[in-house]
Each structure stands twice: as structure tokens, then as C-alpha cells.
Design a protein around this motif. Structure first.
Motif, mmCIF file in Angstrom:
data_model
loop_
_atom_site.group_PDB
_atom_site.id
_atom_site.type_symbol
_atom_site.label_atom_id
_atom_site.label_comp_id
_atom_site.label_asym_id
_atom_site.label_seq_id
_atom_site.Cartn_x
_atom_site.Cartn_y
_atom_site.Cartn_z
ATOM 1 N N GLU A 50 0.829 -1.206 0.000
ATOM 2 C CA GLU A 50 0.000 0.000 0.000
ATOM 3 C C GLU A 50 0.863 1.255 0.000
ATOM 4 O O GLU A 50 1.799 1.379 0.780
ATOM 5 N N ILE A 51 0.533 2.179 -0.902
ATOM 6 C CA ILE A 51 1.225 3.465 -0.979
ATOM 7 C C ILE A 51 0.227 4.560 -0.644
ATOM 8 O O ILE A 51 -0.879 4.592 -1.185
ATOM 9 N N ARG A 52 0.612 5.457 0.259
ATOM 10 C CA ARG A 52 -0.214 6.616 0.582
ATOM 11 C C ARG A 52 0.597 7.882 0.344
ATOM 12 O O ARG A 52 1.761 7.969 0.724
ATOM 13 N N ARG A 53 -0.037 8.862 -0.281
ATOM 14 C CA ARG A 53 0.586 10.159 -0.488
ATOM 15 C C ARG A 53 -0.412 11.256 -0.136
ATOM 16 O O ARG A 53 -1.610 11.102 -0.365
ATOM 17 N N THR A 54 0.097 12.348 0.397
ATOM 18 C CA THR A 54 -0.747 13.457 0.814
ATOM 19 C C THR A 54 -0.576 14.631 -0.133
ATOM 20 O O THR A 54 0.559 15.014 -0.442
ATOM 21 N N TYR A 55 -1.701 15.211 -0.578
ATOM 22 C CA TYR A 55 -1.658 16.351 -1.486
ATOM 23 C C TYR A 55 -2.677 17.398 -1.042
ATOM 24 O O TYR A 55 -3.793 17.067 -0.635
ATOM 25 N N SER A 56 -2.283 18.655 -1.142
ATOM 26 C CA SER A 56 -3.155 19.748 -0.720
ATOM 27 C C SER A 56 -4.216 20.047 -1.770
ATOM 28 O O SER A 56 -3.982 19.947 -2.974
ATOM 29 N N LEU A 57 -5.379 20.455 -1.285
ATOM 30 C CA LEU A 57 -6.475 20.872 -2.152
ATOM 31 C C LEU A 57 -6.232 22.315 -2.579
ATOM 32 O O LEU A 57 -5.874 23.161 -1.754
ATOM 33 N N CYS A 58 -6.433 22.603 -3.863
ATOM 34 C CA CYS A 58 -6.024 23.906 -4.389
ATOM 35 C C CYS A 58 -7.180 24.853 -4.695
ATOM 36 O O CYS A 58 -6.961 26.053 -4.869
ATOM 37 N N ASP A 59 -8.394 24.369 -4.779
ATOM 38 C CA ASP A 59 -9.529 25.226 -5.111
ATOM 39 C C ASP A 59 -10.062 25.947 -3.878
ATOM 40 O O ASP A 59 -9.859 25.487 -2.751
ATOM 41 N N PRO A 60 -10.786 27.057 -4.071
ATOM 42 C CA PRO A 60 -11.437 27.701 -2.928
ATOM 43 C C PRO A 60 -12.323 26.713 -2.197
ATOM 44 O O PRO A 60 -12.956 25.843 -2.799
#
Length: 351
Positions: A50-60
Motif C-alpha cells: 500500500e502506498i499513501r501520499r498526501t496532497y493539498s487541495l487547491c480550489d477555494p
């Protein structure tokens, strides 16, 4: 909790970055409501692992009183030997389905009147883009200054979207781009934004003491430099918020583990358990062997998803790039980086 979400679009941003949009079913829109600056974790199975990655949300961010977002959009930049980022840029396609964790994170700017500023580097623009778009749209008495550092103009993520914000709010949004490896025809000279340069630069851009909140995001070096500059300029620590996007390996903190192992007691989703540690594993690893639903994403001390309250006992936290000083003072630790130093350690993920 993770839910399978369909990829609605994969759109190139630069030669080494894309945005990924996920469709959110109507029945899950309330579940995926997020605050400006929060992130999601994406889960994928590769070769049985299992691979997990975190990414920020960019829309308002969606309004609190609304139905929630129809789509979630994140920015992904290619990382050397990055398993998920390579897949995202070269293989991921519309219609694919990925497991997506509900939004989390405390790098948040809730809309309110005031003066705000941000120093970002590279992909650190992603959560701040959501913050700027949200606060300027919802709060007419807010102003924002963005100092963004990139290698070259071609490497700038969300270039057009940031320009659109400047066109929409020319009197309330100040944009200061800095390129480290390329000369600009106008604006600031090229070069790295180190602490000395920022200390000299910031007072000329805005009234530093009047800024209600500083939001620092990007590589560890840039965030540390910006934090030092703000401290030299007399900015109170309570007004500075940060999120790290990349950290090199660092030595483990001092403190010897308990001889013969320890016992971890944990409360998660209202249920408690008590389990022995194995082979010097972290608190998170001990809990995961018995409760696979324990929250985590990066396992690197960066995202803060595994934050837990230390109820009793002592731990050695190897690294921490996610918790604010007031959180650690209140007894919070990162489970992925914490190793028991006492025979019994008790944590509460629900606090």
C-alpha cells in the motif's frame, strides 16, 4: 475514512506537474467538505504493497452552509523516484478510481477580515492558492500578499490561476514572484530567499507588524528561512503558520527505547486496546498491527495525519514538521515518529 473516487480529469500544469480532479458523489459531498489549506491522502496498491501520499487541495473551499464540493482538485509535482507522482504524470487517466481519505490538516486560513501574507516555494503554492481564493472571495475586508519562490518561470505551478486572482482583486492581492535560477525582466533580482534576504525584503513590501497571519509553505529550507526572518522582525510566533512539503532524512532524536519492549494503549473511534511493541517499532506501527484503521498518510512526520494525544508515559519523537509548538506543549505527538521510552504509553487518537 477512505472512499473510492473516480478521476474526473488529469491536466498538465508544467513539464513536471499536473492537477488531478476527483468526482465526489452527491451522498459524500458533506463528508468531503474542506477548509482552505487542508489536504487529502490518496491510497494505491502497488505490487501488493500500500502506498499513501498526501496532497493539498487547491480550489477555494466550499461554503460551510452548502452541500459540499462536487470535485476535489490537487496539484502533484514529479518527485525523483516518486512512485505515486510518476504514476500520476505518466499513467493516471480519466475514469480511473483511487481511494481518497477525507480532508484533514490544520494549515488553515478561515475567512476573516485582516491582512494576511504568505511565503511559498515550488508546490507550496497549492494550499495557499485555496486560502487566497477563499478569503478574498468571502471577506471584502481582507488583503493578501503572496511571495512565491520558483526555480524558473516555466516551473511555476498554477501560474495562470494566480494571475487571475491578481486581475480579479488588484487592490487586495499583492503578488511578488522570485526566481532562483532565472533573471526576470522586471521585479526582484533572482536568487534564493534565505533568511537575510527575507529580513531585508519583507518590510519594503508590507507593514510586517500589521499582518494578522503568516502562512509559510514549501521545502524545509525555505520555511525555516522565512520563520527566522519573521522572528528577527519581531513577529509573534502565534501569527506564523507553516506546512512543510519536502524534508530530507534527519538523525533520530535522543532517548533510548525501553529494554524488552513496551505496551501501547490506544483509543481510536471510541474503542480502546492494549498491545506490546515489537522490534522498536513506532506507536503507529504497533497500533496498525492491531487496528488497520489507524489514521496516517506520509509516515514521515510531515503531514500530521497521525496526530494523537499522549495521555500517559513518555515517547521519543524522532522528527516533527507538522505540529505547532502549542500542540506539542499540550501533549500532542506524531504517532508515526513516536517510540516508547516508558513501559506503558497511552495515546488517544480521538482527542
Amino acid at each position: 475514512m477512505f472512499h473510492p473516487l473516480r478521476v474526473a480529469e488529469v491536466r498538465p500544469l508544467t513539464d513536471d506537474s499536473v492537477t488531478i480532479s476527483f468526482e465526489v458523489p452527491e451522498e459524500l459531498r458533506g463528508t468531503y467538505r474542506y477548509a482552505p489549506g487542508q489536504h487529502i491522502a490518496i491510497r494505491r496498491q502497488v505490487g501488493g504493497a500500500e502506498i499513501r501520499r498526501t496532497y493539498s487541495l487547491c480550489d477555494p473551499a466550499p461554503a460551510a452552509e452548502g452541500p459540499g464540493p462536487q470535485r476535489l482538485r490537487v496539484g502533484v509535482r514529479l518527485v525523483d523516484d516518486g512512485e505515486f507522482s510518476t504514476y500520476a504524470l505518466k499513467e493516471l487517466a480519466t475514469g480511473d478510481v483511487l481511494d481518497v481519505l477525507t480532508p484533514a490538516g490544520r494549515f488553515v486560513l478561515e475567512p476573516r477580515p485582516g491582512r494576511f501574507a504568505s511565503v511559498v516555494g515550488g508546490s507550496g503554492i497549492t494550499p495557499v492558492l485555496s486560502q487566497i481564493g477563499t478569503v478574498l472571495a468571502r471577506e471584502p475586508e481582507a488583503v493578501f500578499c503572496l511571495v512565491r519562490s520558483d526555480r524558473t518561470a516555466a516551473s511555476m505551478m498554477f501560474l495562470e490561476e494566480v494571475a487571475d486572482l491578481k486581475d480579479r482583486w488588484p487592490d487586495r492581492f499583492q503578488l511578488v514572484p522570485v526566481l532562483s535560477r532565472e533573471e526576470q525582466q522586471a521585479g526582484l533580482p533572482s536568487g534564493r530567499l534565505d533568511a537575510g534576504r527575507l529580513t531585508a525584503l519583507l518590510p519594503g513590501l508590507l507593514p510586517v507588524a500589521a499582518v494578522d497571519g503568516w502562512y509559510l509553505c514549501g521545502p524545509l529550507g525555505l520555511v525555516t528561512s522565512a520563520e527566522r526572518a519573521l522572528r528577527a522582525l519581531g513577529v509573534p510566533r502565534s501569527r506564523v503558520h507553516q506546512e512543510i512539503f519536502h524534508v530530507d532524512e534527519v538523525p533520530a532524536a535522543a532517548g533510548k527505547p525501553v529494554p524488552g519492549g513496551a505496551t501501547v494503549r490506544a483509543t481510536l473511534d471510541g474503542r480502546g486496546g492494549s498491545w506490546p511493541t515489537v522490534d522498536g517499532e513506532s506507536v503507529l506501527e504497533t497500533v496498525l498491527r492491531n487496528r488497520p484503521d489507524a489514521p496516517y498518510a506520509c509516515k514521515g512526520g510531515v503531514c500530521g495525519t497521525c496526530r494523537t494525544k499522549l495521555v500517559s508515559g513518555e515517547v521519543r519523537m524522532d522528527r516533527n514538521f507538522a505540529l505547532e509548538p502549542e500542540e506539542t506543549e499540550a501533549g500532542y505527538v506524531l504517532a508515526c515518529q513516536s517510540h516508547p521510552l516508558t513501559q506503558v504509553v497511552e495515546v488517544d487518537f480521538d482527542t
